[in-house]
Design a protein around this motif. Structure first.
Motif, PDB file in Angstrom:
ATOM      1  N   GLY A 103       3.309 -11.915   0.839  1.00  0.00           N
ATOM      2  CA  GLY A 103       2.042 -11.336   0.405  1.00  0.00           C
ATOM      3  C   GLY A 103       2.205 -10.073  -0.428  1.00  0.00           C
ATOM      4  N   GLU A 104       3.439  -9.518  -0.465  1.00  0.00           N
ATOM      5  CA  GLU A 104       3.693  -8.318  -1.261  1.00  0.00           C
ATOM      6  C   GLU A 104       4.429  -8.642  -2.552  1.00  0.00           C
ATOM      7  OE1 GLU A 104       5.776  -5.381   1.012  1.00  0.00           O
ATOM      8  OE2 GLU A 104       4.560  -5.706   2.792  1.00  0.00           O
ATOM      9  N   ILE A 105       5.184  -9.737  -2.537  1.00  0.00           N
ATOM     10  CA  ILE A 105       5.961 -10.165  -3.690  1.00  0.00           C
ATOM     11  C   ILE A 105       6.204 -11.669  -3.543  1.00  0.00           C
ATOM     12  CG2 ILE A 105       8.177  -9.658  -2.585  1.00  0.00           C
ATOM     13  CD1 ILE A 105       9.214  -8.696  -5.332  1.00  0.00           C
ATOM     14  N   ASP A 106       6.204 -12.383  -4.642  1.00  0.00           N
ATOM     15  CA  ASP A 106       6.384 -13.834  -4.599  1.00  0.00           C
ATOM     16  C   ASP A 106       7.741 -14.190  -5.205  1.00  0.00           C
ATOM     17  OD1 ASP A 106       6.332 -16.563  -4.752  1.00  0.00           O
ATOM     18  OD2 ASP A 106       4.518 -16.696  -5.996  1.00  0.00           O
ATOM     19  N   PRO A 107       8.773 -14.380  -4.383  1.00  0.00           N
ATOM     20  CA  PRO A 107      10.117 -14.652  -4.920  1.00  0.00           C
ATOM     21  C   PRO A 107      10.186 -15.890  -5.797  1.00  0.00           C
ATOM     22  CG  PRO A 107      10.211 -14.124  -2.573  1.00  0.00           C
ATOM     23  CD  PRO A 107       8.771 -14.310  -2.915  1.00  0.00           C
ATOM     24  N   SER A 108       9.261 -16.830  -5.622  1.00  0.00           N
ATOM     25  CA  SER A 108       9.339 -18.092  -6.364  1.00  0.00           C
ATOM     26  C   SER A 108       9.106 -17.928  -7.856  1.00  0.00           C
ATOM     27  CB  SER A 108       8.334 -19.095  -5.796  1.00  0.00           C
ATOM     28  OG  SER A 108       7.004 -18.716  -6.116  1.00  0.00           O
ATOM     29  N   ILE A 109       8.501 -16.822  -8.278  1.00  0.00           N
ATOM     30  CA  ILE A 109       8.220 -16.626  -9.702  1.00  0.00           C
ATOM     31  C   ILE A 109       9.228 -15.692 -10.355  1.00  0.00           C
ATOM     32  CG2 ILE A 109       5.762 -17.114  -9.435  1.00  0.00           C
ATOM     33  CD1 ILE A 109       5.224 -14.122  -9.572  1.00  0.00           C
ATOM     34  N   HIS A 110      10.286 -15.359  -9.613  1.00  0.00           N
ATOM     35  CA  HIS A 110      11.304 -14.441 -10.138  1.00  0.00           C
ATOM     36  C   HIS A 110      12.576 -15.201 -10.474  1.00  0.00           C
ATOM     37  CE1 HIS A 110       9.134 -10.620  -9.417  1.00  0.00           C
ATOM     38  NE2 HIS A 110       8.488 -11.356  -8.523  1.00  0.00           N
ATOM     39  N   GLY A 111      13.570 -14.480 -11.019  1.00  0.00           N
ATOM     40  CA  GLY A 111      14.745 -15.125 -11.576  1.00  0.00           C
ATOM     41  C   GLY A 111      16.007 -14.951 -10.764  1.00  0.00           C
ATOM     42  N   ASP A 112      17.151 -15.076 -11.467  1.00  0.00           N
ATOM     43  CA  ASP A 112      18.449 -14.980 -10.810  1.00  0.00           C
ATOM     44  C   ASP A 112      19.407 -14.131 -11.636  1.00  0.00           C
ATOM     45  OD1 ASP A 112      18.823 -16.647 -12.958  1.00  0.00           O
ATOM     46  OD2 ASP A 112      19.724 -18.295 -11.831  1.00  0.00           O
ATOM     47  N   GLY A 113      18.893 -13.120 -12.293  1.00  0.00           N
ATOM     48  CA  GLY A 113      19.700 -12.271 -13.161  1.00  0.00           C
ATOM     49  C   GLY A 113      20.348 -11.108 -12.445  1.00  0.00           C
ATOM     50  N   PRO A 114      21.051 -10.256 -13.176  1.00  0.00           N
ATOM     51  CA  PRO A 114      21.835  -9.184 -12.565  1.00  0.00           C
ATOM     52  C   PRO A 114      21.037  -7.994 -12.055  1.00  0.00           C
ATOM     53  CG  PRO A 114      22.042  -9.112 -14.948  1.00  0.00           C
ATOM     54  CD  PRO A 114      21.290 -10.366 -14.633  1.00  0.00           C
ATOM     55  N   LEU A 115      19.887  -7.711 -12.642  1.00  0.00           N
ATOM     56  CA  LEU A 115      19.105  -6.540 -12.235  1.00  0.00           C
ATOM     57  C   LEU A 115      18.432  -6.817 -10.893  1.00  0.00           C
ATOM     58  CD1 LEU A 115      18.263  -3.728 -13.510  1.00  0.00           C
ATOM     59  CD2 LEU A 115      16.076  -4.840 -14.019  1.00  0.00           C
ATOM     60  N   GLU A 116      18.582  -5.897  -9.961  1.00  0.00           N
ATOM     61  CA  GLU A 116      17.990  -6.069  -8.627  1.00  0.00           C
ATOM     62  C   GLU A 116      16.583  -5.482  -8.594  1.00  0.00           C
ATOM     63  OE1 GLU A 116      21.749  -6.036  -5.618  1.00  0.00           O
ATOM     64  OE2 GLU A 116      21.162  -4.089  -6.417  1.00  0.00           O
ATOM     65  N   VAL A 117      15.649  -6.264  -8.061  1.00  0.00           N
ATOM     66  CA  VAL A 117      14.244  -5.864  -7.966  1.00  0.00           C
ATOM     67  C   VAL A 117      13.775  -6.135  -6.549  1.00  0.00           C
ATOM     68  CG1 VAL A 117      11.895  -6.362  -8.757  1.00  0.00           C
ATOM     69  CG2 VAL A 117      13.775  -6.283 -10.410  1.00  0.00           C
ATOM     70  N   SER A 118      13.022  -5.195  -5.980  1.00  0.00           N
ATOM     71  CA  SER A 118      12.551  -5.380  -4.608  1.00  0.00           C
ATOM     72  C   SER A 118      11.184  -4.758  -4.411  1.00  0.00           C
ATOM     73  CB  SER A 118      13.540  -4.762  -3.613  1.00  0.00           C
ATOM     74  OG  SER A 118      13.640  -3.362  -3.800  1.00  0.00           O
ATOM     75  N   ALA A 119      10.519  -5.200  -3.341  1.00  0.00           N
ATOM     76  CA  ALA A 119       9.307  -4.538  -2.856  1.00  0.00           C
ATOM     77  C   ALA A 119       9.719  -3.226  -2.199  1.00  0.00           C
ATOM     78  CB  ALA A 119       8.585  -5.447  -1.868  1.00  0.00           C
ATOM     79  N   PRO A 120       8.776  -2.329  -1.920  1.00  0.00           N
ATOM     80  CA  PRO A 120       9.137  -1.050  -1.299  1.00  0.00           C
ATOM     81  C   PRO A 120       9.971  -1.233  -0.030  1.00  0.00           C
ATOM     82  CG  PRO A 120       6.860  -1.003  -2.009  1.00  0.00           C
ATOM     83  CD  PRO A 120       7.325  -2.419  -2.197  1.00  0.00           C
ATOM     84  N   GLY A 121      10.973  -0.372   0.138  1.00  0.00           N
ATOM     85  CA  GLY A 121      11.890  -0.488   1.269  1.00  0.00           C
ATOM     86  C   GLY A 121      11.570   0.429   2.419  1.00  0.00           C
ATOM     87  N   HIS A 122      10.470   1.177   2.305  1.00  0.00           N
ATOM     88  CA  HIS A 122      10.047   2.065   3.394  1.00  0.00           C
ATOM     89  C   HIS A 122       8.535   2.179   3.298  1.00  0.00           C
ATOM     90  CE1 HIS A 122      10.165   5.352   6.301  1.00  0.00           C
ATOM     91  NE2 HIS A 122       9.396   6.068   5.491  1.00  0.00           N
ATOM     92  N   ILE A 123       7.835   1.570   4.230  1.00  0.00           N
ATOM     93  CA  ILE A 123       6.371   1.536   4.188  1.00  0.00           C
ATOM     94  C   ILE A 123       5.797   2.906   4.526  1.00  0.00           C
ATOM     95  CG2 ILE A 123       4.333   0.572   5.344  1.00  0.00           C
ATOM     96  CD1 ILE A 123       5.544  -1.236   3.242  1.00  0.00           C
ATOM     97  N   LEU A 124       4.786   3.301   3.753  1.00  0.00           N
ATOM     98  CA  LEU A 124       4.128   4.596   3.929  1.00  0.00           C
ATOM     99  C   LEU A 124       2.752   4.417   4.565  1.00  0.00           C
ATOM    100  CD1 LEU A 124       5.011   5.995   0.389  1.00  0.00           C
ATOM    101  CD2 LEU A 124       6.096   6.647   2.550  1.00  0.00           C
ATOM    102  N   PRO A 125       2.230   5.472   5.185  1.00  0.00           N
ATOM    103  CA  PRO A 125       0.924   5.350   5.851  1.00  0.00           C
ATOM    104  C   PRO A 125      -0.208   4.913   4.937  1.00  0.00           C
ATOM    105  CG  PRO A 125       2.047   7.338   6.580  1.00  0.00           C
ATOM    106  CD  PRO A 125       2.866   6.774   5.454  1.00  0.00           C
ATOM    107  N   ILE A 126      -0.143   5.269   3.660  1.00  0.00           N
ATOM    108  CA  ILE A 126      -1.265   4.920   2.782  1.00  0.00           C
ATOM    109  C   ILE A 126      -1.212   3.476   2.303  1.00  0.00           C
ATOM    110  CG2 ILE A 126      -1.529   7.302   1.980  1.00  0.00           C
ATOM    111  CD1 ILE A 126      -0.263   6.392  -0.686  1.00  0.00           C
TER     112      ILE A 126
END
Length: 580
Positions: free
Chosen positions: A152-175
């Motif tokens: 629900g935060e990111i849809d891996p199925s629409i992304h690729g397999d290249g060298p650059l690493e991309v991620s959803a936030p790795g530390h959830i904040l109160p807001i």
């Protein structure tokens, strides 16, 4: 792969390809072109190696890099739209370029922007259906640092397999949950978007960032370092390209494949290297037009006034500079769940830094914002009166909100010594203001005149006011009022009317550091533009431009992903040209 720190160390003076600039685009090209062992590549970077720099590696520290030794430290000319203020204009200096000092957001832009580029350049190769493979080739989604379920935060199925690493936030904040709840409650222009890289770049959602295992992923770490041991790839650091030198000429124009080099430490000394096939300018939105103009490529009359002999009369060189303006909107909150004390108390900051160093967990695995929002203007917006909608289509936004869980200093306002705060950064994503990069002298080590012309059109100022109003509308939603109870703070509290907000925007705006357009693409036979749709310099031979300067119009999003995509396509265009 040798890494040279001085041109004196070069063992040869000829390469198949010479890439000027080891930044976001240049490192992509260095990797892709050197995949062929029979091709020799030299990449020339004015800065240093950033690989081991801790401030580059730690995502949260990205805000400390503009103004540092990894920044060219440019400033603008006085800005008429900003009450005559001079503002910083950050550009990355060192391997990785601006991908090493930016705030890491990865938006590939809507389908509409790519289709619009195809229309403007009369080249279907830039349409989304043709560009998609380069988006997929460029990056891959990796788990966030905390390893949580990101459904629900990111849809891996629409992304690729290249060298650059991309991620959803790795530390959830109160807001973060308040942003999502409010989006789903308000709907409409604030609809929830589960992935901004779906092709629809409107709505509210989680920010995707170039972060893997809690650490920045940039063009240096993702593209250049994996190619570091290739014997056909050389890197030259601490060296500026001062101009391109004409090596021959014909009826179809001069050939500019000889590169003149110099250094700040010995400005009088010059040397040369030559490209057997092409020179590729990836020196950025400032550096590329500066080098072209120093080489005699630009507005002929302006060049003659600086005692530069014109070689190719291209008035568009350095013109049409565009950037996204930004205003920080501050709110005081009743919650103590902000990170304000991290910036006030060295021991707290040190503890967070220690946590990152030992576990790659905690606040510092993120850039300062976890969520963002892209809005279309209301159909009856006065910003649109009498003009054609400047956005590329209904899937592209006019404005942006970025939600920051603390007092984020952008501009001159200092963090208050006490209290808890929320910042909403408001930006104009489809600006109509256009500026320029022009030489101030024929000295290649003198900074050019940088005029982004921020907030100089009726659309831009009224769109910014709408974004500021949208920020307060969004915070009026029940989830915010129940928990954080935000109250407008500082000068924003006194900005009661749209006119007041416009005045505050002129007083407080900076840029999001997304400049583009100073060597823009155009159809091959068009009289306007600097490069054709395959990025070849018009009126000359042997030069291609590959960086954000070629964008025919600024994308309605953060631009680093678009630069990577352009560079991936450019690599294929070059390979096709030479049968590689």
């Amino acid at each position: 792969m040798p890494i040279y720190t001085s041109e004196d160390q070069l063992l040869k003076r000829q390469y198949d390809f010479i890439i000027v600039g080891g930044g976001t685009a240049g490192n992509v090209l260095a990797n892709r072109l050197s995949e062929n062992a029979n091709v020799s590549v030299l990449i020339i970077e004015a800065g240093t190696d950033t690989t081991e720099n801790l401030s580059v590696q730690v995502p949260f520290l990205g805000v400390t890099l503009p103004g540092s030794d990894l920044d060219w430290k440019y400033t603008t000319v006085p800005q008429a739209g900003l009450d005559g203020r001079v503002i910083p204009f950050a550009r990355g200096l060192g391997l990785g370029g601006s991908s090493a000092i930016n705030l890491l957001t990865y938006n590939r832009g809507s389908d509409d922007i790519w289709n619009y580029w195809a229309k403007l350049t009369e080249d279907e190769g830039w349409s989304w259906s043709k560009i998609k493979k380069y988006y997929l080739k460029n990056h891959r989604v990796v788990p966030p640092a905390d390893g949580r379920d990101t459904t629900g935060e990111i849809d891996p199925s629409i992304h690729g397999d290249g060298p650059l690493e991309v991620s959803a936030p790795g530390h959830i904040l109160p807001i973060d949950d308040l942003v999502v709840q409010s989006s789903k409650q308000l709907g409409g222009r604030f609809k929830y978007n589960p992935d901004f890289n779906s092709g629809d770049c409107t709505g509210v959602g989680f920010m995707q960032s170039t972060v893997g295992s809690g650490k920045r992923s940039d063009s240096n770490t993702a593209y250049l370092q994996p190619a570091i041991f290739r014997p056909n790839l050389d890197i030259l650091l601490n060296t500026q390209v001062t101009r391109l030198v004409q090596s021959s000429s014909s009826e179809s124009g001069p050939t500019l494949t000889t590169v003149e080099l110099g250094t700040q430490s010995d400005k009088s000394k010059r040397s040369q290297v030559t490209a057997l096939k092409e020179v590729i300018l990836s020196a950025g939105v400032v550096g590329t037009p500066q080098i072209l103009q120093l080489s005699g490529v630009g507005d002929a009359s302006a060049l003659r006034s600086l005692n530069i002999e014109p070689v190719v009369d291209l008035p568009d060189v350095g013109a049409h500079l565009s950037d996204h303006p930004l205003v920080a909107n501050y709110f005081q909150v009743s919650s103590e769940g902000t990170w304000d004390n991290v910036l006030r108390d060295g021991s707290i900051l040190g503890a967070n830094m220690g946590q990152w160093q030992t576990t790659r967990q905690g606040l510092f695995v993120n850039s300062p914002g976890n969520t963002q929002s892209y809005q279309r203007l209301p159909p009856d917006s006065p910003a649109l009166d009498g003009i054609t909608d400047p956005a590329s289509g209904p899937l592209s936004a006019h404005t942006e909100l970025i939600f920051v869980n603390g007092f984020a200093q952008f501009g001159a306002v200092k963090q208050p010594p006490t209290g808890n705060y929320l910042t909403i950064l408001t930006g104009v994503m489809s600006p109509t203001s256009r500026g320029s990069i022009t030489l101030t002298s024929n000295d290649p080590f003198a900074s050019p005149s940088i005029n982004p012309a921020i907030l100089t059109t009726n659309f831009d100022i009224k769109a910014m006011v709408q974004a500021m109003n949208d920020a307060q509308t969004f915070l009026a939603a029940e989830p915010w009022q129940k928990e954080f109870k935000p109250v407008v703070f500082g000068e924003l509290a006194d900005a009661k009317t749209d006119a007041d907000k416009a005045a505050l925007a002129r007083k407080a705006s900076v840029t999001i550091n997304h400049p583009s357009g100073t060597a823009r693409m155009s159809p091959t036979k068009a009289k306007w533009g600097v490069v054709d749709s395959e990025l070849r310099l018009k009126g000359a031979k042997g030069v291609r431009v590959v960086d954000a300067s070629v964008f025919p119009v600024i994308p309605e999003c953060h631009i680093q992903a678009a630069v990577y995509i352009v560079a991936e396509r450019a690599a294929d265009l070059i390979k096709t040209t030479y049968g590689l």
